[in-house]
Write a protein that holds these residues in place. Structure first.
Motif, PDB file in Angstrom:
ATOM      1  N   THR A 133       8.142  -2.515 -41.113  1.00  0.00           N
ATOM      2  CA  THR A 133       8.366  -3.711 -40.381  1.00  0.00           C
ATOM      3  C   THR A 133       9.373  -4.477 -41.477  1.00  0.00           C
ATOM      4  N   TYR A 134      10.325  -4.954 -40.953  1.00  0.00           N
ATOM      5  CA  TYR A 134      11.393  -5.577 -41.377  1.00  0.00           C
ATOM      6  C   TYR A 134      11.851  -6.972 -40.854  1.00  0.00           C
ATOM      7  N   LYS A 135      11.495  -7.907 -41.661  1.00  0.00           N
ATOM      8  CA  LYS A 135      11.495  -9.135 -41.200  1.00  0.00           C
ATOM      9  C   LYS A 135      13.053  -9.837 -41.559  1.00  0.00           C
ATOM     10  N   VAL A 136      13.901 -10.220 -40.690  1.00  0.00           N
ATOM     11  CA  VAL A 136      15.050 -10.465 -41.123  1.00  0.00           C
ATOM     12  C   VAL A 136      15.231 -11.923 -41.042  1.00  0.00           C
ATOM     13  N   SER A 137      15.508 -12.735 -41.856  1.00  0.00           N
ATOM     14  CA  SER A 137      15.617 -14.304 -41.966  1.00  0.00           C
ATOM     15  C   SER A 137      17.082 -14.673 -41.770  1.00  0.00           C
ATOM     16  N   GLY A 138      18.189 -13.892 -42.170  1.00  0.00           N
ATOM     17  CA  GLY A 138      19.579 -14.336 -42.164  1.00  0.00           C
ATOM     18  C   GLY A 138      20.317 -12.896 -41.989  1.00  0.00           C
ATOM     19  N   SER A 139      21.597 -13.218 -41.586  1.00  0.00           N
ATOM     20  CA  SER A 139      22.418 -12.195 -41.170  1.00  0.00           C
ATOM     21  C   SER A 139      22.366 -11.097 -42.194  1.00  0.00           C
ATOM     22  N   ILE A 140      22.266  -9.872 -41.796  1.00  0.00           N
ATOM     23  CA  ILE A 140      22.562  -8.608 -42.621  1.00  0.00           C
ATOM     24  C   ILE A 140      23.696  -7.904 -42.752  1.00  0.00           C
ATOM     25  N   ILE A 141      24.298  -7.535 -43.715  1.00  0.00           N
ATOM     26  CA  ILE A 141      25.719  -6.889 -43.787  1.00  0.00           C
ATOM     27  C   ILE A 141      25.398  -5.501 -44.563  1.00  0.00           C
ATOM     28  N   ILE A 142      25.831  -4.243 -43.785  1.00  0.00           N
ATOM     29  CA  ILE A 142      25.844  -3.048 -44.470  1.00  0.00           C
ATOM     30  C   ILE A 142      27.383  -2.775 -45.088  1.00  0.00           C
ATOM     31  N   PRO A 143      27.583  -2.919 -46.507  1.00  0.00           N
ATOM     32  CA  PRO A 143      28.750  -2.885 -47.106  1.00  0.00           C
ATOM     33  C   PRO A 143      29.567  -1.650 -46.622  1.00  0.00           C
ATOM     34  N   GLU A 144      30.935  -1.739 -47.040  1.00  0.00           N
ATOM     35  CA  GLU A 144      31.841  -0.651 -46.645  1.00  0.00           C
ATOM     36  C   GLU A 144      31.671   0.335 -47.833  1.00  0.00           C
ATOM     37  N   GLY A 145      31.588   1.770 -47.114  1.00  0.00           N
ATOM     38  CA  GLY A 145      31.279   2.861 -48.179  1.00  0.00           C
ATOM     39  C   GLY A 145      29.912   3.089 -48.126  1.00  0.00           C
ATOM     40  N   LYS A 146      28.937   2.210 -47.705  1.00  0.00           N
ATOM     41  CA  LYS A 146      27.563   2.313 -47.845  1.00  0.00           C
ATOM     42  C   LYS A 146      26.877   2.528 -46.281  1.00  0.00           C
ATOM     43  N   SER A 147      25.706   3.009 -46.362  1.00  0.00           N
ATOM     44  CA  SER A 147      25.172   3.363 -45.200  1.00  0.00           C
ATOM     45  C   SER A 147      23.457   2.908 -45.032  1.00  0.00           C
ATOM     46  N   GLY A 163      10.173   4.659 -35.240  1.00  0.00           N
ATOM     47  CA  GLY A 163       9.082   3.705 -35.225  1.00  0.00           C
ATOM     48  C   GLY A 163       9.409   2.411 -36.029  1.00  0.00           C
ATOM     49  N   ALA A 164      10.405   2.157 -36.897  1.00  0.00           N
ATOM     50  CA  ALA A 164      10.605   1.118 -37.476  1.00  0.00           C
ATOM     51  C   ALA A 164      10.651  -0.176 -36.586  1.00  0.00           C
ATOM     52  N   THR A 165      10.218  -1.321 -36.993  1.00  0.00           N
ATOM     53  CA  THR A 165      10.461  -2.487 -36.180  1.00  0.00           C
ATOM     54  C   THR A 165      11.288  -3.639 -36.937  1.00  0.00           C
ATOM     55  N   VAL A 166      12.332  -4.179 -36.502  1.00  0.00           N
ATOM     56  CA  VAL A 166      13.181  -4.961 -37.021  1.00  0.00           C
ATOM     57  C   VAL A 166      13.141  -6.338 -36.352  1.00  0.00           C
ATOM     58  N   ILE A 167      12.646  -7.479 -37.103  1.00  0.00           N
ATOM     59  CA  ILE A 167      12.322  -8.542 -36.522  1.00  0.00           C
ATOM     60  C   ILE A 167      12.886  -9.640 -36.921  1.00  0.00           C
ATOM     61  N   ALA A 208      11.675   9.746 -29.000  1.00  0.00           N
ATOM     62  CA  ALA A 208      11.011   9.333 -27.701  1.00  0.00           C
ATOM     63  C   ALA A 208       9.428   8.975 -28.019  1.00  0.00           C
ATOM     64  N   ALA A 209       8.695   9.595 -28.753  1.00  0.00           N
ATOM     65  CA  ALA A 209       7.328   9.346 -29.128  1.00  0.00           C
ATOM     66  C   ALA A 209       7.495   8.061 -29.862  1.00  0.00           C
ATOM     67  N   ASN A 210       8.412   7.795 -30.708  1.00  0.00           N
ATOM     68  CA  ASN A 210       8.235   6.676 -31.693  1.00  0.00           C
ATOM     69  C   ASN A 210       9.570   5.872 -31.857  1.00  0.00           C
ATOM     70  N   PRO A 211       9.999   5.051 -31.025  1.00  0.00           N
ATOM     71  CA  PRO A 211      11.233   4.637 -30.837  1.00  0.00           C
ATOM     72  C   PRO A 211      11.501   3.350 -31.825  1.00  0.00           C
ATOM     73  N   ILE A 212      12.449   2.901 -32.247  1.00  0.00           N
ATOM     74  CA  ILE A 212      12.795   1.613 -33.261  1.00  0.00           C
ATOM     75  C   ILE A 212      13.268   0.518 -32.209  1.00  0.00           C
ATOM     76  N   HIS A 213      12.785  -0.352 -32.860  1.00  0.00           N
ATOM     77  CA  HIS A 213      12.904  -1.812 -31.901  1.00  0.00           C
ATOM     78  C   HIS A 213      13.343  -2.906 -32.801  1.00  0.00           C
ATOM     79  N   LEU A 214      14.533  -3.416 -32.232  1.00  0.00           N
ATOM     80  CA  LEU A 214      15.276  -4.559 -32.738  1.00  0.00           C
ATOM     81  C   LEU A 214      14.857  -5.721 -31.826  1.00  0.00           C
ATOM     82  N   THR A 215      14.203  -6.853 -32.241  1.00  0.00           N
ATOM     83  CA  THR A 215      13.691  -7.623 -31.654  1.00  0.00           C
ATOM     84  C   THR A 215      13.193  -9.041 -32.120  1.00  0.00           C
ATOM     85  N   ILE A 216      12.528  -9.903 -31.736  1.00  0.00           N
ATOM     86  CA  ILE A 216      11.985 -11.169 -32.090  1.00  0.00           C
ATOM     87  C   ILE A 216      10.469 -11.160 -32.299  1.00  0.00           C
ATOM     88  N   PRO A 217      10.116 -12.174 -32.989  1.00  0.00           N
ATOM     89  CA  PRO A 217       8.681 -12.365 -33.152  1.00  0.00           C
ATOM     90  C   PRO A 217       7.973 -12.684 -31.303  1.00  0.00           C
TER      91      PRO A 217
END
Length: 417
Positions: free
Chosen positions: A49-63, A69-73, A95-104
Motif C-alpha cells: 500500500t503506497y499513500k501518495v500525498s503529492g505528485s510523484i515523478i519518475i525521472p528520465e532514465g529511471k523506471s 496487488g499493489a494499491t496506490v492511494i 487477473a487474480a491480483n490487480p493493481i489499484h490507483l485510487t483514493i481513500p
C-alpha cells in the motif's frame, strides 16, 4: 514397514510440516508507505500500500515497477496528485491480483465523477509504459499553476484543464494497456499523442462529466485497439484524429470493440460512438454500436484518409432517434457487411444481462450487467478475420513480448460466456 522406519517417516513429515508452517508465518507483511511525493523509482512491492500525498515523478532514465496487488492511494484531495512519467512505468497486475490507483474509500461517497487526483502523464522522454490488470478511478482533476504537469509543460500545459487517466506523448515510445479499467473519471480515459500502441480488453464507464472520450488518439500514433468495452462516455468511445501533424500519420486498426450509450450526455452534438477527422487513417472491423447517439461519424469538413476502411459493424437502436442517426449520410459512414438498424429493435445483440431500454444518458454503471452475447445473437459468426494488425509481430517492452490479439469471428468485445 517396520517400526523404526515408520517412526523415522513420521519424524520427517513432522519436520516438513513444521518447516512449511514456519515459512508461512515468517512471510514479510505487505509494505505500507506513507506521505510519498517527489521523485520515485525502483519497485513498489506485491500487495503493498503506497499513500501518495503529492505528485510523484519518475525521472528520465529511471523506471518504476508496480507489482501485482499493489494499491496506490491518492490521499490529498487538495494537492490532487499526478503521476509524471519521464522515465518508464510498468504496472504488472494479474487477473487474480490487480493493481489499484485510487483514493481513500471515505472520499468516494457521493462523488460519482472523481476529479480528486490527476492521472498518469507521460513526457516525450518516456520510452515504455505498461499497464496490465490495473484499475484507475476517481481522477481527472483540473490543473492549476502548481500542478506538476503544468510546471513540466506536459499535456496541455495550462491551468484549468481536466487531465485524462492516461496521457502519452512520445512518438518513438511504446505503450501497452491490457485488461485495465477506468471509471469514475471526470475527463478522457486515454489521450495518446504518440507511439506504438496496443490497447486491448479494457473497460471504461462513468467517464467524462462535461465532455471527453474514452480513447482519444492523435497524430504520431500507430495503434491496435481491440476488445475494449465502453459504456456511456460523454462523447465517443473512440475519437480518432491526425491532429498535430506529427510523424507517423495516425493509423488506427480498431476491431471487436463494444460501445454502448455513447454521446447522449454531451450538451452539444458532435460524435457519439466513433469519430474520425483530420486525415486519420483507420481500419475498423467487428465493432458493436448499441444505443449510441450516432454511427461512425466523420468531420465532413476535414475527413479521414481516403484509404480508410469501415466494415462488419453491428448497429442497434432502441428508439427512433437512435436508429435515424445511424443511417448513411455524408457524415455517417457505412461499409461492407455492416448491419444497420432500419427500425427500432433491429439487430438486437442479445446481451446476456443488460436492459437495452436503459436511459441512454445514464452514466451509472451496474457491475452485474453482462455484455456477452446469448445464443442467436446476430453478432455471432458475423465478424471478419484475417486482416493485418500493426503488432501481430510483438512489441518488446521491459524484456517481454506483447502482441495484438487475433480478431474474433463475432462482432463486439465479448462473445458467448
Amino acid at each position: 514397514m517396520n517400526t523404526r522406519k515408520l517412526l523415522l517417516s513420521t519424524v520427517l513429515l513432522s519436520a516438513v510440516f513444521a518447516s512449511c508452517k514456519k515459512d508461512k508465518s515468517s512471510d514479510p507483511a505487505p509494505v505500507v508507505q506513507e506521505n510519498i511525493s517527489g521523485e520515485v523509482s525502483g519497485t513498489w512491492a506485491k500487495n503493498g500500500t503506497y499513500k501518495v500525498s503529492g505528485s510523484i515523478i519518475i525521472p528520465e532514465g529511471k523506471s518504476l515497477t508496480i507489482e501485482e496487488g499493489a494499491t496506490v492511494i491518492m490521499v490529498d484531495s487538495n494537492a490532487k496528485p499526478e503521476i509524471i512519467v519521464k522515465g518508464n512505468l510498468y504496472c504488472t497486475g494479474t487477473a487474480a491480483n490487480p493493481i489499484h490507483l485510487t483514493i481513500p474509500e471515505e472520499m468516494k461517497g457521493g462523488n460519482q465523477w472523481g476529479g480528486l487526483w490527476g492521472g498518469i502523464i507521460a513526457a516525450p522522454t518516456c520510452a515504455e509504459l505498461l499497464l496490465e490488470y490495473t484499475e484507475m478511478d476517481y481522477g481527472g482533476a483540473v490543473t492549476t499553476e502548481e500542478s506538476a504537469s503544468v510546471k513540466a509543460g506536459l499535456y496541455k500545459a495550462a491551468a484549468g484543464e481536466h487531465v485524462p487517466a492516461l496521457y502519452v506523448s512520445n512518438v518513438s515510445g511504446k505503450l501497452v494497456v491490457q485488461n485495465c479499467a477506468v471509471h469514475n473519471f471526470r475527463e478522457d480515459g486515454f489521450y495518446i499523442e504518440g507511439g506504438s500502441v496496443i490497447l486491448d480488453h479494457n473497460k471504461f464507464y462513468t467517464t467524462g462529466l462535461d465532455n471527453g472520450d474514452a480513447i482519444n488518439i492523435k497524430s504520431g500514433v500507430l495503434a491496435d485497439v481491440a476488445y475494449n468495452f465502453v459504456y456511456s462516455p460523454n462523447t465517443n468511445g473512440l475519437k480518432l484524429s491526425n491532429s498535430g501533424d506529427r510523424t507517423p500519420q495516425a493509423y488506427v486498426i480498431g476491431y471487436n470493440n463494444t460501445v454502448v450509450n455513447a454521446g447522449w450526455r454531451r450538451p452539444t452534438t458532435k460524435g457519439g460512438s466513433i469519430w474520425l477527422e483530420k486525415t486519420v487513417h483507420v481500419d475498423l472491423y467487428n465493432n458493436l454500436l448499441a444505443n449510441d447517439r450516432y454511427g461512425v461519424k466523420r468531420d465532413k469538413g476535414n475527413p479521414e484518409d481516403s484509404r480508410s476502411i469501415v466494415g462488419y459493424t453491428l448497429y442497434f437502436g432502441a428508439n427512433q432517434t437512435c436508429v435515424d442517426q445511424f443511417q448513411p449520410s455524408d457524415e455517417i459512414l457505412t461499409g461492407v457487411n455492416d448491419m444497420v438498424s432500419t427500425t427500432v429493435g433491429d439487430n438486437d445483440p442479445k446481451f446476456v444481462n443488460y436492459p437495452t431500454s436503459t436511459d441512454m444518458a445514464n452514466g451509472t454503471f451496474n457491475t452485474a450487467w453482462d455484455f456477452h452475447l446469448q445464443a442467436g445473437s446476430p453478432a455471432l459468426n458475423a465478424g471478419k478475420t484475417g486482416f493485418s494488425r500493426h503488432f501481430s509481430t510483438a512489441i518488446t517492452m521491459n524484456g517481454m513480448a506483447y502482441t495484438s490479439p487475433e480478431p474474433a469471428t463475432y462482432i463486439g468485445a465479448y462473445g458467448t460466456n
